[in-house]
Each structure stands twice: as C-alpha cells, then as structure tokens.
Design an enzyme around this catalytic site. Structure first.
Site, PDB file in Angstrom:
ATOM      1  N   GLN A 105       9.164 -10.061  -0.376  1.00  0.00           N
ATOM      2  CA  GLN A 105       8.874 -10.264  -1.661  1.00  0.00           C
ATOM      3  C   GLN A 105      10.166  -9.789  -3.296  1.00  0.00           C
ATOM      4  O   GLN A 105      10.281  -9.241  -3.974  1.00  0.00           O
ATOM      5  CB  GLN A 105       7.835  -9.043  -2.527  1.00  0.00           C
ATOM      6  CG  GLN A 105       6.139  -9.458  -1.407  1.00  0.00           C
ATOM      7  CD  GLN A 105       5.412  -8.659  -1.381  1.00  0.00           C
ATOM      8  OE1 GLN A 105       5.078  -7.750  -2.497  1.00  0.00           O
ATOM      9  NE2 GLN A 105       5.225  -8.263  -0.030  1.00  0.00           N
ATOM     10  N   VAL A 107      14.204  -8.339  -3.932  1.00  0.00           N
ATOM     11  CA  VAL A 107      14.995  -8.989  -5.152  1.00  0.00           C
ATOM     12  C   VAL A 107      16.404  -8.897  -5.115  1.00  0.00           C
ATOM     13  O   VAL A 107      17.334  -9.438  -6.174  1.00  0.00           O
ATOM     14  CB  VAL A 107      14.583  -9.186  -6.771  1.00  0.00           C
ATOM     15  CG1 VAL A 107      13.518  -9.589  -6.998  1.00  0.00           C
ATOM     16  CG2 VAL A 107      14.796  -7.542  -7.118  1.00  0.00           C
ATOM     17  N   HIS A 123       9.631 -13.620  -5.227  1.00  0.00           N
ATOM     18  CA  HIS A 123      10.103 -13.059  -6.195  1.00  0.00           C
ATOM     19  C   HIS A 123      11.396 -13.272  -7.330  1.00  0.00           C
ATOM     20  O   HIS A 123      11.778 -12.665  -7.886  1.00  0.00           O
ATOM     21  CB  HIS A 123       9.848 -11.536  -6.064  1.00  0.00           C
ATOM     22  CG  HIS A 123       7.926 -11.050  -6.583  1.00  0.00           C
ATOM     23  ND1 HIS A 123       7.380  -9.980  -6.051  1.00  0.00           N
ATOM     24  CD2 HIS A 123       6.484 -12.014  -6.142  1.00  0.00           C
ATOM     25  CE1 HIS A 123       6.152 -10.025  -5.415  1.00  0.00           C
ATOM     26  NE2 HIS A 123       6.104 -11.139  -6.381  1.00  0.00           N
ATOM     27  N   CYS A 134      16.490 -21.503 -23.738  1.00  0.00           N
ATOM     28  CA  CYS A 134      17.742 -22.598 -23.738  1.00  0.00           C
ATOM     29  C   CYS A 134      17.633 -23.503 -21.860  1.00  0.00           C
ATOM     30  O   CYS A 134      17.647 -24.238 -21.775  1.00  0.00           O
ATOM     31  CB  CYS A 134      19.276 -23.213 -24.214  1.00  0.00           C
ATOM     32  SG  CYS A 134      19.630 -21.855 -23.005  1.00  0.00           S
ATOM     33  N   THR A 192       5.483  -3.341   2.622  1.00  0.00           N
ATOM     34  CA  THR A 192       4.999  -4.004   1.480  1.00  0.00           C
ATOM     35  C   THR A 192       2.915  -2.537   1.386  1.00  0.00           C
ATOM     36  O   THR A 192       2.280  -2.659   1.980  1.00  0.00           O
ATOM     37  CB  THR A 192       4.614  -4.870   1.480  1.00  0.00           C
ATOM     38  OG1 THR A 192       3.919  -5.593  -0.135  1.00  0.00           O
ATOM     39  CG2 THR A 192       3.802  -5.845   2.479  1.00  0.00           C
ATOM     40  N   ASN A 217       4.816  -0.029   8.694  1.00  0.00           N
ATOM     41  CA  ASN A 217       4.839   1.172   7.737  1.00  0.00           C
ATOM     42  C   ASN A 217       4.831   2.119   7.883  1.00  0.00           C
ATOM     43  O   ASN A 217       3.487   2.388   8.385  1.00  0.00           O
ATOM     44  CB  ASN A 217       3.630   0.347   6.242  1.00  0.00           C
ATOM     45  CG  ASN A 217       3.975   1.245   5.360  1.00  0.00           C
ATOM     46  OD1 ASN A 217       4.163   1.924   4.568  1.00  0.00           O
ATOM     47  ND2 ASN A 217       3.755  -0.143   3.738  1.00  0.00           N
ATOM     48  N   PRO A 218       5.300   3.332   7.122  1.00  0.00           N
ATOM     49  CA  PRO A 218       4.895   4.557   7.602  1.00  0.00           C
ATOM     50  C   PRO A 218       3.457   5.431   7.451  1.00  0.00           C
ATOM     51  O   PRO A 218       2.798   6.333   7.067  1.00  0.00           O
ATOM     52  CB  PRO A 218       6.196   6.339   6.569  1.00  0.00           C
ATOM     53  CG  PRO A 218       6.844   4.665   5.531  1.00  0.00           C
ATOM     54  CD  PRO A 218       6.581   3.316   5.599  1.00  0.00           C
TER      55      PRO A 218
HETATM   56  P1  NAD Z   1       5.447  -0.801  -3.484  1.00  0.00           P
HETATM   57  O1  NAD Z   1       5.851  -0.234  -4.173  1.00  0.00           O
HETATM   58  O2  NAD Z   1       4.916  -1.826  -3.593  1.00  0.00           O
HETATM   59  O3  NAD Z   1       5.437  -0.590  -1.664  1.00  0.00           O
HETATM   60  C1  NAD Z   1       6.824  -0.577  -0.776  1.00  0.00           C
HETATM   61  C2  NAD Z   1       5.989   0.767   0.219  1.00  0.00           C
HETATM   62  O4  NAD Z   1       7.041   0.649   1.089  1.00  0.00           O
HETATM   63  C3  NAD Z   1       4.561   1.617   0.252  1.00  0.00           C
HETATM   64  O5  NAD Z   1       2.829   1.209   1.431  1.00  0.00           O
HETATM   65  C4  NAD Z   1       5.321   1.952   1.929  1.00  0.00           C
HETATM   66  O6  NAD Z   1       4.592   3.087   2.604  1.00  0.00           O
HETATM   67  C5  NAD Z   1       6.576   1.921   2.250  1.00  0.00           C
HETATM   68  N1  NAD Z   1       7.405   2.228   2.456  1.00  0.00           N
HETATM   69  C6  NAD Z   1       8.047   3.153   1.917  1.00  0.00           C
HETATM   70  N2  NAD Z   1       9.188   3.538   3.023  1.00  0.00           N
HETATM   71  C7  NAD Z   1       9.310   2.846   3.674  1.00  0.00           C
HETATM   72  C8  NAD Z   1      10.369   2.630   4.921  1.00  0.00           C
HETATM   73  N3  NAD Z   1      11.300   3.517   5.093  1.00  0.00           N
HETATM   74  N4  NAD Z   1       9.841   2.092   6.033  1.00  0.00           N
HETATM   75  C9  NAD Z   1       9.002   0.817   5.693  1.00  0.00           C
HETATM   76  N5  NAD Z   1       8.049   1.216   4.366  1.00  0.00           N
HETATM   77  C10 NAD Z   1       8.109   1.590   3.778  1.00  0.00           C
HETATM   78  O7  NAD Z   1       6.628  -2.355  -3.152  1.00  0.00           O
HETATM   79  P2  NAD Z   1       5.403  -3.817  -2.725  1.00  0.00           P
HETATM   80  O8  NAD Z   1       4.204  -3.846  -1.969  1.00  0.00           O
HETATM   81  O9  NAD Z   1       7.260  -4.418  -1.864  1.00  0.00           O
HETATM   82  O10 NAD Z   1       5.494  -4.398  -4.258  1.00  0.00           O
HETATM   83  C11 NAD Z   1       6.559  -3.990  -5.164  1.00  0.00           C
HETATM   84  C12 NAD Z   1       7.202  -5.289  -6.240  1.00  0.00           C
HETATM   85  O11 NAD Z   1       8.517  -4.617  -6.513  1.00  0.00           O
HETATM   86  C13 NAD Z   1       7.257  -6.494  -4.962  1.00  0.00           C
HETATM   87  O12 NAD Z   1       7.872  -7.342  -5.598  1.00  0.00           O
HETATM   88  C14 NAD Z   1       8.942  -5.962  -4.456  1.00  0.00           C
HETATM   89  O13 NAD Z   1       9.986  -6.653  -3.486  1.00  0.00           O
HETATM   90  C15 NAD Z   1       9.359  -5.847  -6.032  1.00  0.00           C
HETATM   91  N6  NAD Z   1      10.547  -4.339  -5.710  1.00  0.00           N
HETATM   92  C16 NAD Z   1      11.680  -4.965  -4.845  1.00  0.00           C
HETATM   93  C17 NAD Z   1      12.314  -4.008  -4.934  1.00  0.00           C
HETATM   94  C18 NAD Z   1      13.860  -4.702  -3.496  1.00  0.00           C
HETATM   95  O14 NAD Z   1      14.784  -5.465  -4.051  1.00  0.00           O
HETATM   96  N7  NAD Z   1      14.310  -3.599  -3.315  1.00  0.00           N
HETATM   97  C19 NAD Z   1      12.336  -2.285  -5.143  1.00  0.00           C
HETATM   98  C20 NAD Z   1      11.551  -2.399  -5.907  1.00  0.00           C
HETATM   99  C21 NAD Z   1      10.671  -3.226  -5.976  1.00  0.00           C
HETATM  100 ZN    ZN Z   2      20.132 -20.296 -23.998  1.00  0.00          ZN
END
Ligand code: NAD
Ligand code: ZN
Length: 261
Positions: A105, A107, A123, A134, A192, A217-218
């Site tokens: 998910q 980016v 995503h 355009c 996630t 996940n923590p």
């Molecule tokens: P989220 O922010 O909703 O959840 C993050 C999850 O990661 C939580 O459950 C948390 O407990 C867990 N977490 C925190 N630290 C961790 C670690 N060290 N190791 C493992 N897990 C850990 O994220 P989501 O569910 O991915 O949804 C948010 C949306 O926004 C998604 O589309 C996401 O990819 C996007 N987003 C992307 C980025 C990126 O590209 N790095 C950053 C922020 C948000």
């Molecule tokens: Zn344009």
C-alpha cells in the site's frame, strides 16, 4: 519454544516452508523504521494533516496548493529514505524462492530499492506526476522541487500518481493483488492497520481462499485473532530478521523475542 509450547516465529517459519507461494502485504508500518511516519498512531501524519482536508480527491480538486503542503513533505521524506532490514528481508525471501510477490500500500518505492522484483503497488507511487486535465505524465524528479506546486505544460497543477481517498484502485494492481491473494499459500501482512478499503479486503480474500495469514505488527489490529492465524508482535525489521534466522536453521526459533497471540 516458549512456555506452553507456543512458538509463533517457528510456526510462521514452518508455514512458509511447507506452504509454498507466499505473498507479503505491506503498509506504512514497514517503512516507519526508515524514518517515514505512518498515517495513524501517535507520530502519524494524521496528527498534523486532517485526511479529509489533505488526502481526498475532492480536496485536491478544490485546493491543490493546500494538498501539496502534505504531498511536498511526503516526497521530501520518502526521497531521503533508504530501505530497512524488513524491506531487505522480503527481498531476500523472494531471492530464496520463499516469497513470490509483495503487494504494497506504500508509495515510497522502498521495496524496489531493497531489491524486491515483483512489487504490486496498490496505491501507486510518488515517482510520477499526472495531469488530471490532459493526462500528461512526468517524472517527479524532473518536475518537482520544494516550493510552489508543480504544473503541467497545460497550466494545471499536477497530482502525484498515488491513490487519494475517493479514487479507485487502478485496475491492473487491483487484479494482480486479488489474484495473488486468491492463490497464495501464506499471506504475510506487515505494518498495516487494515483500515483502508479495499486493501483491507486482501487478507480476508487470502484466508477465504485457503491461505494461512501471518501478521507482523507491534500492535493488535482488526485482523489479530480473527483473520490472522499467527501474530508476530514486534517491529517489522526485528521480526523479519528472526523469521529469516528460523528459516535458515530449518527448525524452531529460540526462546526469546517477539511474542505471538
Ligand atoms: P496505517 O498508518 O494505518 O497503519 C500503520 C500500521 O503499522 C499500524 O498498525 C502500526 O501498529 C504498524 N506499525 C508501526 N510501526 C511499525 C513497525 N516498526 N513495524 C511494523 N508495523 C508497524 O498504515 P496503512 O494501513 O498502510 O494505511 C495508510 C495508507 O497510507 C496506506 O495506503 C499507506 O501505504 C499510506 N501511507 C504510505 C506511506 C509510505 O509510502 N511509506 C506512509 C504513510 C501512509
Ligand atoms: Zn495538463
């Protein structure tokens, strides 16, 4: 083995060895240790930017300059980040033939930077900018620099090729992700919160199709204790390193380390 005979790391390693065709589903949590904040939680981006004002297609169309305040920060932070041990661990599992794809998910492009070859970007990514008027596309690094929002040659403000709330998932990654979920032997769900739809359906699709679901996940999530067969509680890097150790030993993990549910 922990008291009571439960050894979640050993159990996850056994599943990966015995049920071939594992796939990973990753979220913002896997990149936290690379210095990229997640969206939810105490340090999350949503404490600074209200998602309804900054992360919807509607908000972008209404006030793109405002949304670019958040986008510029994301591009700067992601551009300066390097893959961590968890991204590298997944690439190593693919190299070893134990993992066939990563559905992300995220980016930030860090799976590719770590060497993963089959990465399904659910995503989109920040590498590209697109004009909603355009449909011309540009490389972000060629068009964006900190400051005013980047514009298309037609004059309109460009949007990164990422999926904002209110936008559909592009059909190709959607199809590929669902196919992987339907046919994998194990789905490893990492970092996630499983709250963003429709990405949160992927673990359920895998489970209903017969896969085992391992969660890293923590914190507990809505998957823990229901869809997830094994919860490896801890940070993604630490847990993946221990999982790799257990896999390389070919047996159970030692007694200390992340706990399971
Ligand atoms: P989220 O922010 O909703 O959840 C993050 C999850 O990661 C939580 O459950 C948390 O407990 C867990 N977490 C925190 N630290 C961790 C670690 N060290 N190791 C493992 N897990 C850990 O994220 P989501 O569910 O991915 O949804 C948010 C949306 O926004 C998604 O589309 C996401 O990819 C996007 N987003 C992307 C980025 C990126 O590209 N790095 C950053 C922020 C948000
Ligand atoms: Zn344009």
């Amino acid at each position: 083995m922990r008291p009571g005979g439960r050894d979640p790391i050993g159990e996850a390693a056994r599943l990966l060895r015995e049920r071939r065709g594992a796939v990973a589903l990753t979220g913002a949590g896997i990149s936290v240790e690379s210095g990229i904040p997640s969206f939810r939680g105490a340090q999350g981006m949503w404490t600074k930017y209200d998602p309804m004002e900054y992360a919807t297609l509607h908000a972008f169309v209404r006030s793109p300059r405002k949304v670019w305040e958040m986008l510029s920060e994301m591009i700067s932070v992601c551009g300066g980040a390097a893959p961590n041990a968890a991204h590298k661990g997944l690439a190593a599992l693919e190299e070893a033939g134990l993992l066939r794809a990563v559905i992300t998910q995220n980016v930030d492009g860090l799976h590719q930077a770590a060497g993963s070859r089959r990465v399904i970007e659910y995503h989109g990514n920040l590498e590209e900018l697109i004009c909603l008027y355009c449909w011309k596309r540009y490389r972000t690094r060629e068009r964006w620099s900190p400051g005013p929002a980047p514009r298309c040659d037609c004059g309109e403000i460009l949007k990164p090729n990422v999926v904002l709330f209110g936008e559909p998932i592009p059909w190709l990654p959607q199809e590929q992700a669902e196919e992987e979920a339907r046919t994998c032997g194990v789905l490893v769900v990492i970092g996630t919160s499983a709250q963003v739809s429709p990405a949160c359906d992927i673990p359920r699709i895998a489970k209903e199709s017969g896969a085992a679901v391992v969660e890293i996940n923590p914190e507990p999530t809505s998957l823990t204790g229901s869809v997830a067969d094994v919860h490896l509680r801890g940070g993604a890097s630490e847990v993946l390193l221990r999982l790799q150790e257990a896999l390389s030993r070919g047996g159970d993990a030692p007694a200390t380390g992340p706990s399971g549910h």
